[in-house]
Design an enzyme around this catalytic site. Structure first.
Site, PDB file in Angstrom:
ATOM      1  N   GLY A 190     -20.034   1.632   4.554  1.00 43.39           N
ATOM      2  CA  GLY A 190     -19.016   1.944   5.558  1.00 43.39           C
ATOM      3  C   GLY A 190     -17.607   2.017   5.028  1.00 43.39           C
ATOM      4  O   GLY A 190     -16.678   2.290   5.792  1.00 43.39           O
ATOM      5  N   SER A 191     -17.395   1.783   3.729  1.00 48.20           N
ATOM      6  CA  SER A 191     -16.038   1.860   3.197  1.00 48.20           C
ATOM      7  C   SER A 191     -15.593   3.311   3.092  1.00 48.20           C
ATOM      8  O   SER A 191     -16.410   4.240   3.093  1.00 48.20           O
ATOM      9  CB  SER A 191     -15.968   1.191   1.830  1.00 48.20           C
ATOM     10  OG  SER A 191     -16.764   1.903   0.895  1.00 48.20           O
TER      11      SER A 191
ATOM     12  N   LYS B 121     -19.794   0.315 -11.561  1.00 45.20           N
ATOM     13  CA  LYS B 121     -19.659   1.546 -12.355  1.00 45.20           C
ATOM     14  C   LYS B 121     -18.903   1.305 -13.662  1.00 45.20           C
ATOM     15  O   LYS B 121     -18.842   2.197 -14.523  1.00 45.20           O
ATOM     16  CB  LYS B 121     -18.965   2.623 -11.521  1.00 45.20           C
ATOM     17  CG  LYS B 121     -19.796   3.090 -10.336  1.00 45.20           C
ATOM     18  CD  LYS B 121     -19.044   4.054  -9.459  1.00 45.20           C
ATOM     19  CE  LYS B 121     -19.918   4.534  -8.301  1.00 45.20           C
ATOM     20  NZ  LYS B 121     -20.358   3.455  -7.409  1.00 45.20           N
TER      21      LYS B 121
ATOM     22  N   VAL C 244     -20.154  -0.290  -1.160  1.00 47.50           N
ATOM     23  CA  VAL C 244     -19.838  -1.025   0.064  1.00 47.50           C
ATOM     24  C   VAL C 244     -20.146  -0.138   1.266  1.00 47.50           C
ATOM     25  O   VAL C 244     -19.586   0.948   1.408  1.00 47.50           O
ATOM     26  CB  VAL C 244     -18.354  -1.457   0.085  1.00 47.50           C
ATOM     27  CG1 VAL C 244     -18.033  -2.195   1.367  1.00 47.50           C
ATOM     28  CG2 VAL C 244     -18.060  -2.336  -1.127  1.00 47.50           C
TER      29      VAL C 244
ATOM     30  N   GLU D 242     -22.107  11.125 -12.378  1.00 48.51           N
ATOM     31  CA  GLU D 242     -22.911  10.276 -11.499  1.00 48.51           C
ATOM     32  C   GLU D 242     -24.186   9.828 -12.203  1.00 48.51           C
ATOM     33  O   GLU D 242     -24.886  10.625 -12.827  1.00 48.51           O
ATOM     34  CB  GLU D 242     -23.268  11.034 -10.215  1.00 48.51           C
ATOM     35  CG  GLU D 242     -23.892  10.178  -9.143  1.00 48.51           C
ATOM     36  CD  GLU D 242     -24.011  10.922  -7.816  1.00 48.51           C
ATOM     37  OE1 GLU D 242     -23.774  10.308  -6.774  1.00 48.51           O
ATOM     38  OE2 GLU D 242     -24.339  12.121  -7.842  1.00 48.51           O
TER      39      GLU D 242
ATOM     40  N   ASP E 277       0.851  -1.193   0.000  1.00 47.46           N
ATOM     41  CA  ASP E 277       0.000   0.000   0.000  1.00 47.46           C
ATOM     42  C   ASP E 277       0.883   1.238   0.000  1.00 47.46           C
ATOM     43  O   ASP E 277       2.000   1.215   0.531  1.00 47.46           O
ATOM     44  CB  ASP E 277      -0.924   0.004   1.218  1.00 47.46           C
ATOM     45  CG  ASP E 277      -2.159   0.871   0.999  1.00 47.46           C
ATOM     46  OD1 ASP E 277      -3.267   0.318   1.005  1.00 47.46           O
ATOM     47  OD2 ASP E 277      -2.003   2.092   0.835  1.00 47.46           O
TER      48      ASP E 277
ATOM     49  N   LYS F 148     -11.994   1.334 -14.720  1.00 46.83           N
ATOM     50  CA  LYS F 148     -12.167  -0.030 -14.204  1.00 46.83           C
ATOM     51  C   LYS F 148     -12.588  -0.992 -15.313  1.00 46.83           C
ATOM     52  O   LYS F 148     -12.231  -2.174 -15.302  1.00 46.83           O
ATOM     53  CB  LYS F 148     -13.200  -0.029 -13.076  1.00 46.83           C
ATOM     54  CG  LYS F 148     -12.644   0.440 -11.744  1.00 46.83           C
ATOM     55  CD  LYS F 148     -11.625  -0.548 -11.212  1.00 46.83           C
ATOM     56  CE  LYS F 148     -11.220  -0.272  -9.804  1.00 46.83           C
ATOM     57  NZ  LYS F 148     -10.268  -1.273  -9.293  1.00 46.83           N
TER      58      LYS F 148
ATOM     59  N   LYS G 184     -10.969   5.443  -6.390  1.00 49.41           N
ATOM     60  CA  LYS G 184     -12.359   5.028  -6.590  1.00 49.41           C
ATOM     61  C   LYS G 184     -13.376   6.145  -6.386  1.00 49.41           C
ATOM     62  O   LYS G 184     -14.565   5.938  -6.613  1.00 49.41           O
ATOM     63  CB  LYS G 184     -12.692   3.878  -5.627  1.00 49.41           C
ATOM     64  CG  LYS G 184     -12.605   4.263  -4.161  1.00 49.41           C
ATOM     65  CD  LYS G 184     -13.053   3.113  -3.279  1.00 49.41           C
ATOM     66  CE  LYS G 184     -13.106   3.542  -1.817  1.00 49.41           C
ATOM     67  NZ  LYS G 184     -13.649   2.487  -0.949  1.00 49.41           N
TER      68      LYS G 184
END
Length: 627
Positions: free
Chosen positions: A465-466, A425, A463, A558, A329, A437, A383
Site C-alpha cells: 500500500g505504500s 534491494k 511495503v 528488476e 519533506d 541504498k 525509491k
C-alpha cells in the site's frame, strides 16, 4: 452543551404511561397466575377448586401486589429498555419471579390461610410467562416493525453468512436483529466445531465447517461473508479467507480480540478483507516501553515525513510524547496532509513542518543548527526502481548525497541516534536504486566509526500500500476493468505492512548501538501473481473472466527475487525474535571516502559512466552495460 444535556436527560427519562401500563399488566398477571395455578392443580376443573382457596387469593392479593411491585422495581423491571432486552433482562425477570413464588407460602401463613403445596410452583411458572412475555413482546414487535420498514422503503435484503459461531457472532446477529438501519439477513453460520453443526445460534442454523462454505454459499444464495473470529491470528485466518475469496462473495472481517473484550462488537467495526490478511503471518509486535523510553521527551526529526513510511513514523512517534516533532519533506501537499492529521489528533504536540530537500546541504545544516534534533529518522529517498534506471544521477544525488548531508549534520550537531530506511534491494543490487541504498548503508557505517552518534540502517522488503507499490497500481487497474499487469509469473517478493515497517524502524532505534543493519524476518515470500489474483478476488471479480492478468516482462534492473542479507553478513538475534542484526562488512574508509568524492563529481557532470563509478563502490552491483 445545554442541548446535549437535554437530549441525555430525555433519553434517561422513563415514560410514566409505559410504567403504568406495565404495573397494570403485572396486576393482571398476578391474578391470572393465581387462578391458573389452582385451575391446573385441580385438573382443569374450576368447580373442583375449594371456595376457601378463591377467598384466600382475593384476601392476599393487595399484599401480594405490593410485594411483587417492590421486587420487580428492585430488579429494574420497570425501567429497562425492553425493545433492546437481552439475556440479562430475562435472568432478572426469572430471579424476581422466583422470589415472588417463594414469598407466597409466607403470605398465606401470615394470613392464617393455606393453599396446595404445588401452588407456588405453578404460580411462579405462570407469572414468569405473563410478565416476561409482555416485556419481551416489545422486542418482537420491534423486529417485525424493522422488517416491515425495510420492505416498505424497498431495501434489498443482503443474505449473509457468518463464519464463527461464538460470542462475536452472537453480538453481530443481535445488532442485525434490532437495528432499524441494517437490511442484512443472516442466513447461516459456519463453525469448525463439529458439536455445533445442526444447532442454531439466535435462530440461525450452524450448517458446517469451513470446507462447507462454497456449498452453503450456493444453497443459501449468500451475498456477503462476515468473518467473526476476533481471537484468530493471520495464520489461522488465511486458509479460511482462501476458501471464502473463491466464492466471489463480498467479505468483511471483525478486526481484533480487544473489541470483543470491550464489548465493542458491531457492524460499524467490520472492515473489508485486505491483502495483508492473506500474508499468513502475525503482525510484528514491538516493545512499546522501549520505544517510549528513547522517544519521549526528545526532539525527533523525520525526513521524507510526508511519504508512506515517513508519515506513519510521524503518527507513531506522536503517540509517544516527543518534546518536539520535526517533519522535513520537499513535497508540500503530502506533508500538509500529515500536518493537519496530527494537529487534530494531538493538539498538544509541538509540531514543526519544514519544506526543503535533503540534497540542499545549507538547508539541512540550518535546520540542525536551529532545532538540534536528538533522533533522526531518514526516510527521504527516491525509491521507484524503473524511474531511477532512467535517471541514475538523480538517484545518486538524492539517495546517496542527501543521506550524506543529513548524516554529517547529525554528527556535527550531536544527535544521539540516526536511523536510515534501507531496502532489501540493497543486497546484491541489480538496479541503481538498490545500489544507491547500499552506498547509504556504507555511509552510516563509516560515520559510526568516527562519531558519538549511533548510526543504524533498517532493511525490509516491499511495503503493502505504500506510494509506488504494486497494490495501488493493481487496484487502479481493477477499477478500470483490467487487465492487471504482472511482469513475470514467477516473480516473488517479501511483503510487510506500513505499520509493521514503521514499528520495526522505531524498535531498531531502541536497539541501536551503532553500525548495525537491522533486518526483519518477514516469513515466506509471496508471488506477485498470487497477490494480483487475491486482489481481483477480494474485489469480487473472477480471475480470467471478469479481470484478465497480462505478463509484461521484467523491467530494467528488476530481480526475480529479493534477498535480505548479503552472503558476507551474518545474522544475530535481538530481543524481538522477528528482528535480526546483520554483521557489518569491512571496507577501507579512506578509499570509500575518495570514491564518494569521485561519485559526487560524476553526478554533477552528468557523467555517462555513473554506473561504473557505483560498481567500484559496490562490487556486488550488477547491471546491463549499454552498447
Amino acid at each position: 452543551m445545554k442541548k446535549l444535556r437535554d437530549v441525555r436527560v430525555g433519553i434517561l427519562k422513563i415514560p410514566v404511561t409505559r410504567i403504568m401500563l406495565l404495573i397494570i399488566s403485572d396486576m393482571l398477571a398476578i391474578l391470572l397466575a393465581s387462578v391458573l395455578s389452582l385451575y391446573v392443580r385441580y385438573d382443569f376443573h374450576f368447580m373442583d377448586v375449594p371456595r376457601e382457596f378463591w377467598e384466600t387469593i382475593l384476601e392476599v392479593f393487595p399484599y401480594n401486589a405490593v410485594i411483587t411491585l417492590l421486587i420487580f422495581y428492585f430488579f429494574r423491571l420497570y425501567n429497562s429498555v425492553w425493545r433492546y432486552a437481552s439475556d440479562r433482562e430475562l435472568v432478572n425477570s426469572g430471579i424476581a419471579v422466583l422470589i415472588c413464588a417463594v414469598v407466597q407460602p409466607v403470605l398465606f401463613w401470615l394470613s392464617g390461610r393455606r393453599l396446595p403445596l404445588s401452588y407456588p410452583f405453578f404460580y411462579g411458572l405462570f407469572l414468569l410467562l405473563f410478565t416476561a412475555g409482555v416485556r419481551f413482546s416489545y422486542r418482537i414487535m420491534r423486529m417485525l416493525q424493522n422488517r416491515r420498514l425495510n420492505h416498505r422503503i424497498g431495501l434489498a435484503r443482503v443474505n449473509c453468512m457468518i463464519v464463527g459461531a461464538g460470542a462475536a457472532a452472537n453480538a453481530m446477529m443481535k445488532e442485525i436483529e434490532t437495528s432499524n438501519y441494517l437490511s442484512m439477513n443472516v442466513a447461516c453460520a459456519i463453525d469448525d466445531n463439529p458439536g455445533c453443526h445442526g444447532k442454531y445460534l439466535r435462530g440461525v442454523p450452524i450448517v458446517g465447517g469451513r470446507e462447507s462454505i462454497p456449498d452453503n454459499v450456493q444453497k443459501y444464495n449468500i451475498d456477503e461473508i462476515i468473518i467473526a473470529i476476533p481471537s484468530a491470528g493471520r495464520g489461522e485466518l488465511k486458509p479460511i479467507l482462501e476458501i471464502c475469496k473463491e466464492t466471489g462473495c463480498k467479505m468483511r472481517i471483525l478486526p481484533g480480540m480487544y473489541q470483543l473484550i470491550n464489548g465493542d462488537v458491531n457492524v460499524s467495526k467490520l472492515r473489508e478483507v485486505q491483502v495483508e490478511d492473506l500474508l499468513g503471518r502475525e503482525p510484528i509486535e514491538v516493545n512499546v516501553d522501549e520505544i517510549i523510553g528513547y522517544v519521549s521527551g526528545k526532539i525527533v526529526l523525520v525526513t521524507g515525513g510526508g511519504g508512506s513510511i515517513g508519515s506513519e513514523l510521524c503518527r507513531q512517534i506522536a503517540q509517544h510524547t516527543p518534546r518536539q516533532l520535526l517533519i522535513f519533506d520537499i513535497y508540500e501537499n503530502n506533508v500538509y496532509e500529515i500536518q493537519q492529521e496530527l494537529k487534530q489528533k494531538y493538539p498538544e504536540l509541538d509540531l514543526i513542518v519544514l519544506i526543503g530537500s535533503v540534497r540542499n546541504e545549507a538547508r539541512v545544516d540550518s535546520i540542525f543548527q536551529k532545532y538540534h534534533p536528538d533522533i533522526i529518522y531518514h526516510a527521504a529517498a527516491h525509491k521507484h526502481v524503473p524511474l531511477m534506471e532512467d535517471s541514475p544521477h538523480e538517484a545518486i544525488k538524492n539517495n546517496v548525497f542527501g543521506t550524506l548531508n543529513v548524516a554529517k549534520a547529525a554528527d556535527l550537531y550531536g544527535a544521539r541516534r540516526f536511523v536510515m530506511i534501507s531496502t532489501d534491494k540493497a543486497v546484491n543490487p541489480t538496479n541503481i536504486m538498490g545500489a544507491s541504498k547500499r552506498i547509504c548503508e556504507m555511509i552510516i557505517q563509516n560515520l559510526n566509526k568516527k562519531s558519538t552518534t549511533n548510526y543504524v540502517a533498517v532493511r525490509f522488503g516491499n511495503v503493502l500500500g505504500s506510494n509506488g507499490s504494486v497494490i495501488p497500481l493493481f487496484k487502479k487497474q481493477i477499477e478500470h476493468g483490467g487487465p492487471v499487469t504482472v511482469t513475470h509469473p514467477d516473480i516473488i517478493r517479501y511483503f510487510m505492512t506500513i505499520p509493521e515497517a514503521t514499528s520495526l524502524v522505531l524498535q531498531a532505534g531502541a536497539y541501536a548501538r551503532g553500525g548495525e543493519i537491522f533486518v526483519l524476518d518477514m516469513g515466506e515470500p509471496m508471488k506477485i501473481l498470487d497477490l494480483a489474483k487475491n486482489l481481483i478476488q477480494l474485489s469480487g471479480y473472477k480471475v480470467g473472466e471478469d479481470i484478465k492478468i497480462e505478463f509484461t516482462g521484467l523491467r530494467p534492473g528488476e530481480k526475480m527475487y529479493e534477498e535480505l542479507l548479503m552472503n558476507e553478513e551474518g545474522l544475530r538475534e535481538t530481543a524481538n525474535k522477528m528482528i535480526y542484526i546483520g554483521k557489518p562488512i569491512k571496507y577501507n574508509s579512506d578509499v570509500f571516502e575518495h570514491q564518494l568524492q569521485e561519485l559526487y563529481e560524476a553526478c554533477l557532470d552528468e557523467a555517462s559512466d555513473i554506473r561504473e563509478k557505483v560498481k567500484e563502490i559496490v562490487p556486488t552491483y550488477e547491471y546491463e552495460r549499454m552498447g
